[in-house]
Design a protein around this motif. Sequence first.
Motif, PDB file in Angstrom:
ATOM      1  N   ARG A  74     -23.520 -10.378  41.685  1.00 38.84           N
ATOM      2  CA  ARG A  74     -23.319 -11.232  40.880  1.00 38.84           C
ATOM      3  C   ARG A  74     -23.333 -12.997  41.344  1.00 38.84           C
ATOM      4  NH1 ARG A  74     -21.130 -11.674  35.404  1.00 38.84           N
ATOM      5  NH2 ARG A  74     -19.374 -13.315  35.362  1.00 38.84           N
ATOM      6  N   PRO A  75     -23.772 -13.758  41.029  1.00 39.05           N
ATOM      7  CA  PRO A  75     -23.773 -15.075  41.476  1.00 39.05           C
ATOM      8  C   PRO A  75     -22.182 -15.610  41.394  1.00 39.05           C
ATOM      9  CG  PRO A  75     -25.715 -14.989  40.119  1.00 39.05           C
ATOM     10  CD  PRO A  75     -24.924 -13.790  40.008  1.00 39.05           C
ATOM     11  N   ARG A  76     -21.760 -16.337  42.271  1.00 38.37           N
ATOM     12  CA  ARG A  76     -20.449 -16.970  42.414  1.00 38.37           C
ATOM     13  C   ARG A  76     -19.422 -16.042  42.137  1.00 38.37           C
ATOM     14  NH1 ARG A  76     -24.212 -19.985  40.295  1.00 38.37           N
ATOM     15  NH2 ARG A  76     -23.805 -19.149  38.189  1.00 38.37           N
ATOM     16  N   LEU A  77     -19.493 -14.758  42.674  1.00 42.12           N
ATOM     17  CA  LEU A  77     -18.518 -13.778  42.537  1.00 42.12           C
ATOM     18  C   LEU A  77     -17.142 -14.431  43.102  1.00 42.12           C
ATOM     19  CD1 LEU A  77     -18.531 -10.827  41.641  1.00 42.12           C
ATOM     20  CD2 LEU A  77     -18.610 -10.196  43.928  1.00 42.12           C
ATOM     21  N   SER A  78     -15.872 -13.950  42.394  1.00 44.68           N
ATOM     22  CA  SER A  78     -14.795 -14.599  42.871  1.00 44.68           C
ATOM     23  C   SER A  78     -14.257 -13.706  44.135  1.00 44.68           C
ATOM     24  CB  SER A  78     -13.644 -14.500  41.873  1.00 44.68           C
ATOM     25  OG  SER A  78     -13.235 -13.216  41.800  1.00 44.68           O
ATOM     26  N   GLY A  79     -13.374 -14.546  44.895  1.00 46.02           N
ATOM     27  CA  GLY A  79     -12.760 -13.861  46.093  1.00 46.02           C
ATOM     28  C   GLY A  79     -11.996 -12.587  45.652  1.00 46.02           C
ATOM     29  N   ALA A 136     -24.710  -5.379  49.434  1.00 44.88           N
ATOM     30  CA  ALA A 136     -25.016  -6.337  48.283  1.00 44.88           C
ATOM     31  C   ALA A 136     -24.094  -7.600  48.676  1.00 44.88           C
ATOM     32  CB  ALA A 136     -25.023  -5.764  47.049  1.00 44.88           C
ATOM     33  N   LEU A 137     -23.044  -7.220  48.891  1.00 45.50           N
ATOM     34  CA  LEU A 137     -22.155  -8.426  49.063  1.00 45.50           C
ATOM     35  C   LEU A 137     -22.284  -9.201  50.099  1.00 45.50           C
ATOM     36  CD1 LEU A 137     -19.394 -10.048  47.934  1.00 45.50           C
ATOM     37  CD2 LEU A 137     -18.182  -8.455  49.384  1.00 45.50           C
ATOM     38  N   ALA A 138     -22.745  -8.607  51.405  1.00 44.62           N
ATOM     39  CA  ALA A 138     -22.990  -9.400  52.490  1.00 44.62           C
ATOM     40  C   ALA A 138     -24.310 -10.168  52.231  1.00 44.62           C
ATOM     41  CB  ALA A 138     -23.359  -8.434  53.657  1.00 44.62           C
ATOM     42  N   GLY A 139     -25.244  -9.975  51.283  1.00 39.42           N
ATOM     43  CA  GLY A 139     -26.229 -10.595  50.910  1.00 39.42           C
ATOM     44  C   GLY A 139     -26.340 -11.503  49.829  1.00 39.42           C
ATOM     45  N   ASN A 140     -25.140 -11.788  49.321  1.00 40.91           N
ATOM     46  CA  ASN A 140     -24.740 -12.667  48.265  1.00 40.91           C
ATOM     47  C   ASN A 140     -24.087 -13.880  48.704  1.00 40.91           C
ATOM     48  OD1 ASN A 140     -23.954 -13.908  45.890  1.00 40.91           O
ATOM     49  ND2 ASN A 140     -22.887 -12.109  45.018  1.00 40.91           N
ATOM     50  N   VAL A 157     -26.248  -8.615  31.505  1.00 42.93           N
ATOM     51  CA  VAL A 157     -24.760  -9.192  31.274  1.00 42.93           C
ATOM     52  C   VAL A 157     -23.987  -9.190  32.686  1.00 42.93           C
ATOM     53  CG1 VAL A 157     -25.024  -8.655  28.903  1.00 42.93           C
ATOM     54  CG2 VAL A 157     -23.957  -6.906  30.351  1.00 42.93           C
ATOM     55  N   ILE A 158     -24.005  -8.031  33.513  1.00 43.42           N
ATOM     56  CA  ILE A 158     -23.205  -8.200  34.572  1.00 43.42           C
ATOM     57  C   ILE A 158     -23.721  -9.368  35.452  1.00 43.42           C
ATOM     58  CG2 ILE A 158     -22.832  -6.828  36.907  1.00 43.42           C
ATOM     59  CD1 ILE A 158     -23.258  -4.182  35.282  1.00 43.42           C
ATOM     60  N   ALA A 159     -25.004  -9.601  35.530  1.00 42.86           N
ATOM     61  CA  ALA A 159     -25.470 -10.641  36.450  1.00 42.86           C
ATOM     62  C   ALA A 159     -25.334 -12.061  36.026  1.00 42.86           C
ATOM     63  CB  ALA A 159     -27.203 -10.363  36.586  1.00 42.86           C
ATOM     64  N   ALA A 160     -25.146 -12.183  34.686  1.00 44.86           N
ATOM     65  CA  ALA A 160     -25.079 -13.740  34.112  1.00 44.86           C
ATOM     66  C   ALA A 160     -23.989 -13.753  32.961  1.00 44.86           C
ATOM     67  CB  ALA A 160     -26.317 -13.901  33.478  1.00 44.86           C
ATOM     68  N   SER A 161     -23.317 -12.940  32.494  1.00 42.49           N
ATOM     69  CA  SER A 161     -22.534 -13.203  31.359  1.00 42.49           C
ATOM     70  C   SER A 161     -21.213 -13.888  31.841  1.00 42.49           C
ATOM     71  CB  SER A 161     -21.964 -11.999  30.652  1.00 42.49           C
ATOM     72  OG  SER A 161     -21.072 -12.316  29.541  1.00 42.49           O
ATOM     73  N   PRO A 162     -20.911 -15.115  31.241  1.00 41.87           N
ATOM     74  CA  PRO A 162     -19.663 -15.792  31.710  1.00 41.87           C
ATOM     75  C   PRO A 162     -18.457 -15.254  30.908  1.00 41.87           C
ATOM     76  CG  PRO A 162     -20.750 -16.934  29.857  1.00 41.87           C
ATOM     77  CD  PRO A 162     -21.951 -15.842  30.114  1.00 41.87           C
ATOM     78  N   LEU A 163     -18.630 -14.293  30.153  1.00 43.06           N
ATOM     79  CA  LEU A 163     -17.463 -13.592  29.455  1.00 43.06           C
ATOM     80  C   LEU A 163     -17.121 -12.500  30.317  1.00 43.06           C
ATOM     81  CD1 LEU A 163     -18.958 -13.800  25.773  1.00 43.06           C
ATOM     82  CD2 LEU A 163     -17.222 -15.257  26.840  1.00 43.06           C
ATOM     83  N   LEU A 164     -17.878 -11.851  31.289  1.00 40.99           N
ATOM     84  CA  LEU A 164     -17.308 -10.805  32.344  1.00 40.99           C
ATOM     85  C   LEU A 164     -16.170 -11.507  33.108  1.00 40.99           C
ATOM     86  CD1 LEU A 164     -20.287  -8.451  32.949  1.00 40.99           C
ATOM     87  CD2 LEU A 164     -18.208  -8.000  31.674  1.00 40.99           C
ATOM     88  N   LYS A 165     -14.961 -11.270  32.795  1.00 45.43           N
ATOM     89  CA  LYS A 165     -14.069 -11.827  33.754  1.00 45.43           C
ATOM     90  C   LYS A 165     -13.627 -10.777  34.844  1.00 45.43           C
ATOM     91  CE  LYS A 165     -13.747 -15.470  31.116  1.00 45.43           C
ATOM     92  NZ  LYS A 165     -14.269 -16.470  31.469  1.00 45.43           N
ATOM     93  N   ASP A 166     -12.665 -11.307  36.013  1.00 50.40           N
ATOM     94  CA  ASP A 166     -12.568 -10.562  36.973  1.00 50.40           C
ATOM     95  C   ASP A 166     -12.145  -9.107  36.702  1.00 50.40           C
ATOM     96  OD1 ASP A 166     -13.210 -12.419  38.640  1.00 50.40           O
ATOM     97  OD2 ASP A 166     -11.333 -12.922  39.324  1.00 50.40           O
ATOM     98  N   GLU A 167     -11.315  -8.721  35.756  1.00 56.09           N
ATOM     99  CA  GLU A 167     -10.644  -7.663  35.314  1.00 56.09           C
ATOM    100  C   GLU A 167     -11.727  -6.683  34.865  1.00 56.09           C
ATOM    101  OE1 GLU A 167      -9.281 -10.580  34.414  1.00 56.09           O
ATOM    102  OE2 GLU A 167      -7.657 -10.612  35.410  1.00 56.09           O
ATOM    103  N   ALA A 168     -12.673  -7.308  34.127  1.00 53.31           N
ATOM    104  CA  ALA A 168     -13.968  -6.375  33.525  1.00 53.31           C
ATOM    105  C   ALA A 168     -14.776  -6.049  34.885  1.00 53.31           C
ATOM    106  CB  ALA A 168     -14.672  -7.072  32.569  1.00 53.31           C
ATOM    107  N   LEU A 169     -14.835  -6.779  35.814  1.00 52.65           N
ATOM    108  CA  LEU A 169     -15.695  -6.576  36.900  1.00 52.65           C
ATOM    109  C   LEU A 169     -15.227  -5.535  37.778  1.00 52.65           C
ATOM    110  CD1 LEU A 169     -16.993 -10.315  37.683  1.00 52.65           C
ATOM    111  CD2 LEU A 169     -18.414  -8.454  36.599  1.00 52.65           C
ATOM    112  N   ILE A 170     -13.938  -5.700  37.911  1.00 56.75           N
ATOM    113  CA  ILE A 170     -13.152  -4.669  38.843  1.00 56.75           C
ATOM    114  C   ILE A 170     -13.081  -3.346  38.271  1.00 56.75           C
ATOM    115  CG2 ILE A 170     -10.772  -4.021  39.642  1.00 56.75           C
ATOM    116  CD1 ILE A 170     -10.383  -6.866  39.971  1.00 56.75           C
ATOM    117  N   ARG A 171     -12.911  -3.395  36.718  1.00 61.59           N
ATOM    118  CA  ARG A 171     -13.328  -1.992  36.148  1.00 61.59           C
ATOM    119  C   ARG A 171     -14.520  -1.349  36.432  1.00 61.59           C
ATOM    120  NH1 ARG A 171     -13.420  -1.317  29.532  1.00 61.59           N
ATOM    121  NH2 ARG A 171     -13.681   0.845  29.540  1.00 61.59           N
ATOM    122  N   LEU A 172     -15.593  -2.170  36.271  1.00 67.14           N
ATOM    123  CA  LEU A 172     -16.945  -1.716  36.612  1.00 67.14           C
ATOM    124  C   LEU A 172     -17.057  -1.098  38.101  1.00 67.14           C
ATOM    125  CD1 LEU A 172     -19.183  -4.459  35.334  1.00 67.14           C
ATOM    126  CD2 LEU A 172     -19.030  -2.174  34.287  1.00 67.14           C
TER     127      LEU A 172
END
Length: 377
Positions: free
Chosen positions: A134-139, A156-160, A104-119
């Motif tokens: 995560r693909p197409r991670l926001s700025g 990991a970010l540098a490789g994304n 779900v971290i990798a692909a779920s369209p329902l994980l918004k920025d707030e949830a990702l930052i919480r992680l």
Amino acid sequence: MTAVARIAPAPAAAPTPADLIALARSRAADDRERLLLGVVSLCETHPPEGGLSPVLEDIFLTLARQAERDMRQLLSSRMAEAEWAPPALVNMLALDEIEIARPVIAASPLLKDEALIRLLVEASLEHQVEVARRPRLSGRVSDVIIERGEPATLTALAGNRTADVSPEGMRRLVDHSRRIAALRLPLTRHPRMNEALATQMYMWVGSALRQAIGERFEVDEARLAAAVDEAATAIIPGNPRGAVATEPMNAERDEMERRLVDKLHASGQLRAGFLVRAAREKRLSLFRHALATLSGFTVPEVDAALAHDSPEALYCACVSVGIDRAVFPALIHEIRKINGGLPGHAGGEVWNRGTLAAPAAQRAFRGLLRAPGAAPV
């Protein structure tokens, strides 16, 4: 046999409402797991318009909380890309142990920025790394990763390559690569790397990556190498490159040279040969700080060796950092020219006594500074 092994094959058709009602009436754990997957299959076959009803969301959450680990893992993989999935359930799965959370971290369209930052703030390092991948991670999320400065997550970010990283974010990643060697290779390949940043990074990477930088940006490696040379020669702002610093040492210059040595050491560019160069260019303070940093001795200890009536202490300090004894005669000649003739000549040409290993040279240095006649430390 695990739950996954029993129920992993997807049903050929969605269960009927009567099937689900019968499973809901059962208290058996197996039937509850079948009920959970049955509801998933029903939603996959007939995705609800406008999202699930609050009642169905509660059913999902209740059943998922009661499910065994294998069932939660299967549920995560089935719902990873589902747009109809209950957001609360997706967030719960994302905070589960990493093998469950990863899909779900990798692909779920329902994980918004707030949830990702919480992680990034609350979850384990493994979760943080998955967020950075995560693909197409926001700025916005990329900026949080860079601000936190965790090496594994930065790498990991540098490789994304699909992550949105701003020009300022790239600059900060390159700056982080001074201390985090694992960042360097993915950054040289990053689509947002530009020639200015590559030139900056060239100063602290190895020869293989220097070649890669030169090939990618079609620049002259000799010109890039000049950036390394400039860091070692441009000690004082405004001095022409290659100028010899012959003025008397003062506190401001001494501090500048200490900072330069610290910078070169942190970037892996401080080498024994730098000492020879500093002496030839009549930069005694630079020599003092560089020798102290490379050897682990204090600057007062190095000063005591420079003021000694014999060159032996200085010889031992230089050998301890890798200067060959064949180089030392020329080095001591340059040092005496800029240090009032010191160290003195007592003891003769100590470098002709034979080879001295670095650990033995360190011990001898300490002993010589404690000997009678040594300059006070």
